[in-house]
Write an enzyme that holds these catalytic residues in place. Sequence first.
Site, short mmCIF file in Angstrom:
data_model
loop_
_atom_site.label_atom_id
_atom_site.label_comp_id
_atom_site.label_asym_id
_atom_site.label_seq_id
_atom_site.Cartn_x
_atom_site.Cartn_y
_atom_site.Cartn_z
N THR A 37 0.85 -1.20 0.00
CA THR A 37 0.00 0.00 0.00
C THR A 37 0.88 1.24 0.00
O THR A 37 1.87 1.29 0.73
CB THR A 37 -0.89 -0.02 1.27
N THR A 40 4.31 4.57 -3.73
CA THR A 40 5.38 3.98 -4.54
C THR A 40 4.93 2.66 -5.15
O THR A 40 5.06 2.43 -6.36
CB THR A 40 6.66 3.80 -3.68
N ASP A 93 6.15 -3.91 -1.53
CA ASP A 93 5.52 -2.92 -0.65
C ASP A 93 6.45 -1.71 -0.53
O ASP A 93 7.62 -1.76 -0.94
CB ASP A 93 5.27 -3.55 0.74
N LYS A 106 7.22 1.28 8.83
CA LYS A 106 6.11 1.36 7.89
C LYS A 106 4.85 1.83 8.62
O LYS A 106 4.80 1.82 9.83
CB LYS A 106 5.84 -0.02 7.28
N GLY A 109 0.95 5.16 5.79
CA GLY A 109 -0.27 5.02 4.98
C GLY A 109 -1.39 4.31 5.72
O GLY A 109 -2.48 4.15 5.18
N GLU A 115 -0.05 -5.33 6.17
CA GLU A 115 1.26 -5.37 5.50
C GLU A 115 2.22 -6.30 6.26
O GLU A 115 2.99 -7.03 5.65
CB GLU A 115 1.85 -3.96 5.42
N LYS A 133 14.06 7.82 1.68
CA LYS A 133 13.63 6.90 2.74
C LYS A 133 14.80 6.20 3.42
O LYS A 133 14.62 5.51 4.42
CB LYS A 133 12.68 5.83 2.15
#
Length: 238
Positions: A37, A40, A93, A106, A109, A115, A133
């Site tokens: 999700t 990117t 991902d 992570k 989002g 995930e 990142k």
Amino acid sequence: MISRFAPKPGKEDPQKRIAGTEAASYVRDGMVVGLGTGTTVYYTIRTLGQKIKEEDLNILGIPTSLDTRNHALSLGIPLTDLDKHPVIDLTIDGADEVDPALNLIKGLGGALLMEKIVASATKMEIIVVDPGKLVKCLGRGKLPVEVLRFGHRSTARRLDHLGLKPSLRFDARNTPFITDNNNLILDCLPGEMEGPAEMERNINTIPGVVENGLFIGLTDLVIVGEENGPKTLKRGED
Ligand code: 5RP
């Protein structure tokens, strides 16, 4: 708009596009593919949709959020689930932070729970990011923690006792952000962490915590979208 992660018209991000598109080349016919999700991996999903239409690519996707589910279905990507396919061949991902050992933060989002379940069930995890990142040490920014609604203020106090300065995430309408699993997100500020694996375990022992955004030892390959092309980082090469 099918996905809230789609670029605005005329505002494609070339670095994210390079990373996301390159990852699609790792997908082979017949694979069960975990679909992450974010902005990117959005490009990966778009490319997979094109390959299904134009090259007869035959895959089954397992989405990590409702948003990704809707995006994939809109592109004609056939979907399955973990009950039917408990082992995934390959997952692609995004991430918010990547350290030199390929450990991750992570969840900005909001999809970290599914995930992480998908990342834990996959034979290979590929992470797609832009160069911004990459960090030396995890904890530069927020660490999202998904918590039950029940008792969330008490859960936040326990996180605060770990020094994590939690704050409840709100959405654009200024109401608490609700995850696809009907939980809340507490965004924490851990600062740079010397022991992210220990932190991951400590957070998850607090009653009311469902999962946190530290992904330790789950990533096999990172694809970084650089302006002149994709660069790959493999686990164990730091
Ligand atoms: C969603 C995530 C995303 O993968 C992460 O936030 C990166 O997103 P983007 O590619 O949009 O920067 O963890 O829960």
